[in-house]
Design an enzyme around this catalytic site. Structure first.
Site, PDB file in Angstrom:
ATOM      1  CE  LYS A  22      -1.530   1.653   3.974  1.00  0.00           C
ATOM      2  NZ  LYS A  22      -1.419   3.043   4.425  1.00  0.00           N
ATOM      3  CG  ASN A  23       2.534   2.770   3.541  1.00  0.00           C
ATOM      4  OD1 ASN A  23       1.368   3.139   3.397  1.00  0.00           O
ATOM      5  ND2 ASN A  23       3.066   2.551   4.729  1.00  0.00           N
ATOM      6  CB  CYS A 118      -3.235   6.361  11.073  1.00  0.00           C
ATOM      7  SG  CYS A 118      -3.946   4.889  10.353  1.00  0.00           S
ATOM      8  NE  ARG A 123       1.339  10.175  10.435  1.00  0.00           N
ATOM      9  CZ  ARG A 123       0.828   9.138   9.777  1.00  0.00           C
ATOM     10  NH1 ARG A 123      -0.397   8.756  10.010  1.00  0.00           N
ATOM     11  NH2 ARG A 123       1.553   8.493   8.882  1.00  0.00           N
ATOM     12  CG  ASP A 306       3.097   1.375   9.590  1.00  0.00           C
ATOM     13  OD1 ASP A 306       2.934   2.254  10.459  1.00  0.00           O
ATOM     14  OD2 ASP A 306       3.078   1.622   8.363  1.00  0.00           O
ATOM     15  NE  ARG A 398      -6.631   4.982   6.062  1.00  0.00           N
ATOM     16  CZ  ARG A 398      -5.626   5.307   6.866  1.00  0.00           C
ATOM     17  NH1 ARG A 398      -5.810   5.363   8.153  1.00  0.00           N
ATOM     18  NH2 ARG A 398      -4.441   5.583   6.385  1.00  0.00           N
TER      19      ARG A 398
HETATM   20  C1  UD1 Z   1       4.970   6.594   6.489  1.00  0.00           C
HETATM   21  C2  UD1 Z   1       3.948   5.508   6.314  1.00  0.00           C
HETATM   22  C3  UD1 Z   1       3.429   5.058   7.663  1.00  0.00           C
HETATM   23  C4  UD1 Z   1       4.569   4.649   8.573  1.00  0.00           C
HETATM   24  C5  UD1 Z   1       5.634   5.748   8.637  1.00  0.00           C
HETATM   25  C6  UD1 Z   1       6.881   5.325   9.399  1.00  0.00           C
HETATM   26  C7  UD1 Z   1       2.954   6.051   4.171  1.00  0.00           C
HETATM   27  C8  UD1 Z   1       1.788   6.576   3.446  1.00  0.00           C
HETATM   28  N1  UD1 Z   1       2.874   6.042   5.522  1.00  0.00           N
HETATM   29  O1  UD1 Z   1       4.295   7.678   7.106  1.00  0.00           O
HETATM   30  O2  UD1 Z   1       2.549   3.950   7.443  1.00  0.00           O
HETATM   31  O3  UD1 Z   1       4.068   4.441   9.868  1.00  0.00           O
HETATM   32  O4  UD1 Z   1       6.031   6.116   7.302  1.00  0.00           O
HETATM   33  O5  UD1 Z   1       7.419   4.184   8.848  1.00  0.00           O
HETATM   34  O6  UD1 Z   1       3.929   5.613   3.589  1.00  0.00           O
HETATM   35  N2  UD1 Z   1       8.300  13.862  10.719  1.00  0.00           N
HETATM   36  C9  UD1 Z   1       8.607  15.174  10.991  1.00  0.00           C
HETATM   37  N3  UD1 Z   1       8.518  16.084   9.979  1.00  0.00           N
HETATM   38  C10 UD1 Z   1       8.151  15.737   8.722  1.00  0.00           C
HETATM   39  C11 UD1 Z   1       7.841  14.386   8.446  1.00  0.00           C
HETATM   40  C12 UD1 Z   1       7.930  13.465   9.480  1.00  0.00           C
HETATM   41  O7  UD1 Z   1       8.928  15.522  12.115  1.00  0.00           O
HETATM   42  O8  UD1 Z   1       8.096  16.607   7.845  1.00  0.00           O
HETATM   43  C13 UD1 Z   1       8.398  12.860  11.794  1.00  0.00           C
HETATM   44  C14 UD1 Z   1       7.041  12.227  12.119  1.00  0.00           C
HETATM   45  O9  UD1 Z   1       6.294  12.990  13.037  1.00  0.00           O
HETATM   46  C15 UD1 Z   1       7.467  10.897  12.681  1.00  0.00           C
HETATM   47  C16 UD1 Z   1       8.719  10.553  11.869  1.00  0.00           C
HETATM   48  O10 UD1 Z   1       9.196  11.787  11.340  1.00  0.00           O
HETATM   49  O11 UD1 Z   1       7.833  11.042  14.028  1.00  0.00           O
HETATM   50  C17 UD1 Z   1       8.493   9.577  10.766  1.00  0.00           C
HETATM   51  O12 UD1 Z   1       7.436  10.031   9.925  1.00  0.00           O
HETATM   52  P1  UD1 Z   1       7.378   9.662   8.398  1.00  0.00           P
HETATM   53  O13 UD1 Z   1       8.421   8.630   8.086  1.00  0.00           O
HETATM   54  O14 UD1 Z   1       7.365  10.901   7.609  1.00  0.00           O
HETATM   55  O15 UD1 Z   1       5.969   8.981   8.276  1.00  0.00           O
HETATM   56  P2  UD1 Z   1       4.958   9.134   7.113  1.00  0.00           P
HETATM   57  O16 UD1 Z   1       5.668   9.325   5.798  1.00  0.00           O
HETATM   58  O17 UD1 Z   1       3.885  10.084   7.496  1.00  0.00           O
END
Ligand code: UD1
Length: 429
Positions: A22-23, A118, A123, A306, A398
């Site tokens: 999915k991701n 989620c 985030r 996850d 989802r």
């Molecule tokens: C993606 C996955 C999600 C998974 C996560 C971590 C998708 C659609 N979702 O989410 O299922 O749980 O990776 O493996 O692929 N952060 C910041 N600033 C940013 C971006 C992230 O501080 O601009 C922090 C987040 O709050 C979190 C960490 O970095 O603590 C990791 O987040 P991130 O890897 O970006 O997760 P997602 O891409 O949202």
């Protein structure tokens, strides 16, 4: 209002095949917009997040056709009419932000409703924004929409404060057609980062180093259509591995990449599960009582956040005290009170769950607070005694394709029921 009714106590046995990731698909499908051409994407999972994303992509003017029972998506991106995606089209999913990077790269402009997804923590998307700005984009956030625009993107070196999956992919996409070379330092290394890079390269991009500590993107002026097959979903695979362990069954999880499963495999073995690894499948079977363990979620190749809820459900049935530390998302333990309703003994202190193993769960009415939490409740229901009724299962839809069919084929008892549907009246003449 659909719910899952799960009857527990049956060890799962048999074989299950894993769907596409999915991701990965959530990023590959937007990336196809950059081709300005026709792309054929195979092994797309039929899950609700993908459905929502494809509707939004269609809304941009992309013609979409399906083959192979909907698992192959053909996107004709030759006429993209819109570069704005409003709230009603995308509010539900987190990955709406990939449309920002892809359209910024392809069209120098994009405006997308801020992401949903989620509810597992704050985030933020500051790292995405930092990357877009470094490439020369202007950003404006107003009325729940984020607008990114530029006359021209120019490559730069971008250091990510944390290895964000979303920011890495977004910057990688936007940089593909920037002038010059972009370096992403401290990027995420998840398998789907590599998958998206491979897809971008198949469209003519020049991305090197995805999956390592530095990604180099040399800008190209044009990309082209391509046919690509998405990797298997490591989290779905891991969920079925835990399903086998928690029900003390014997399941061959097929169509996965064993390397992607290393962290999960290692922890299952440490607990005492038997894990046999083959070329593209893994068998998990019950041999002896499990022992308590400590797990900490980390960016890949560490233990995936996850898989945290599914593992906690398993750890809650293991004799002794187990500990789960969540280091990625700050509020990812809300489901533990739902497990508590089923008899689990879990105390959450900050980012740590202290899990006192109990001998069994008993069925209860519980709520899927998010996608993976929902999966954990299904697993708990399958392992427990009696009936578990899970509400909010749209969260599970989802991200899991045909969950009830796959579990039923393994001998588990799970039914989707509509609790608001009135019983049919029969006319007796
Ligand atoms: C993606 C996955 C999600 C998974 C996560 C971590 C998708 C659609 N979702 O989410 O299922 O749980 O990776 O493996 O692929 N952060 C910041 N600033 C940013 C971006 C992230 O501080 O601009 C922090 C987040 O709050 C979190 C960490 O970095 O603590 C990791 O987040 P991130 O890897 O970006 O997760 P997602 O891409 O949202």
């Amino acid at each position: 209002m659909e719910k899952y009714l799960v009857k527990g106590g049956v060890p799962l046995r048999g074989e299950v095949s894993v769907s596409g990731a999915k991701n990965a698909a959530l990023a590959v499908l937007p990336a196809a917009l950059m081709s300005g051409d026709v792309c054929t994407i195979n092994n797309v999972p039929k899950v609700e997040d993908i459905h929502v994303l494809l509707q939004a992509i269609q809304h941009l003017g992309v013609k979409i056709t399906y083959e192979n029972d909907g698992h192959t998506v053909i996107m004709d991106c030759r006429k993209i009419e819109k570069v704005t995606v409003d709230y009603e089209h995308i509010s539900k999913i987190r990955a709406s932000y990939y449309l920002l990077g892809a359209l910024l790269g392809a069209k120098n402009y994009s405006k997308v409703a801020l992401p949903g997804g989620c509810n597992i923590g704050a985030r933020p998307i500051d790292q995405h924004i930092k990357g877009f700005k470094a490439l020369g984009a202007e950003i404006e956030i107003e009325h729940g929409m984020i607008e990114v625009k530029t006359d021209k993107l120019v490559g730069d070196t971008i250091y990510l404060d944390s290895p964000s999956v979303g920011a890495t992919i977004n910057i990688m996409m936007a940089a593909c057609m920037a002038e010059g070379t972009t370096y992403i330092e401290n990027p995420a290394k998840e398998p789907h980062i590599v998958d998206v890079a491979n897809f971008l390269n198949s469209m003519g991009a020049k991305v090197k180093g995805a999956g390592t500590h530095i990604i180099k993107i040399q800008g190209v002026s044009k990309m082209h259509g391509s046919e690509y097959t998405i990797i298997p979903d490591m989290i779905e695979a891991g969920t079925y591995m835990v399903a086998a362990a928690i029900t003390k069954g014997n399941v061959l999880v097929r169509n996965l990449i064993p390397k992607h499963m290393d962290a999960i495999t290692a922890k299952l073995i440490e607990m005492g599960a038997r894990v046999d690894v083959y070329g593209d499948s893994i068998r998990v079977s019950y041999e002896k009582d499990y022992s308590s363990i400590r797990v900490k979620t980390l960016p890949y190749p560490g233990f995936p956040t996850d898989m945290q809820p599914q593992f906690v459900a398993l750890m809650a049935l293991v004799n002794g005290v187990s500990v789960m530390t969540e280091s990625i998302f700050e509020s990812r333990f809300s489901y533990t009170s739902e497990l508590g309703r089923m008899g689990a003994d879990i105390k959450v202190e900050g980012n740590t769950a202290i899990i006192n193993g109990v001998s069994n769960f008993t069925g209860a009415q519980v709520r899927a607070t998010d996608l993976r939490a929902g999966a954990a409740l299904v697993l708990a229901g399958l392992a427990g005694k009696g009936d578990t009724l899970i509400s909010n299962i749209y969260n599970i839809d989802r991200g899991y394709e045909c969950l009830e069919d796959k579990i039923s084929a393994l001998g588990g008892w799970i039914k989707r029921i509509d609790t608001e549907k009135k019983p049919e009246l029969k006319v007796v003449s």
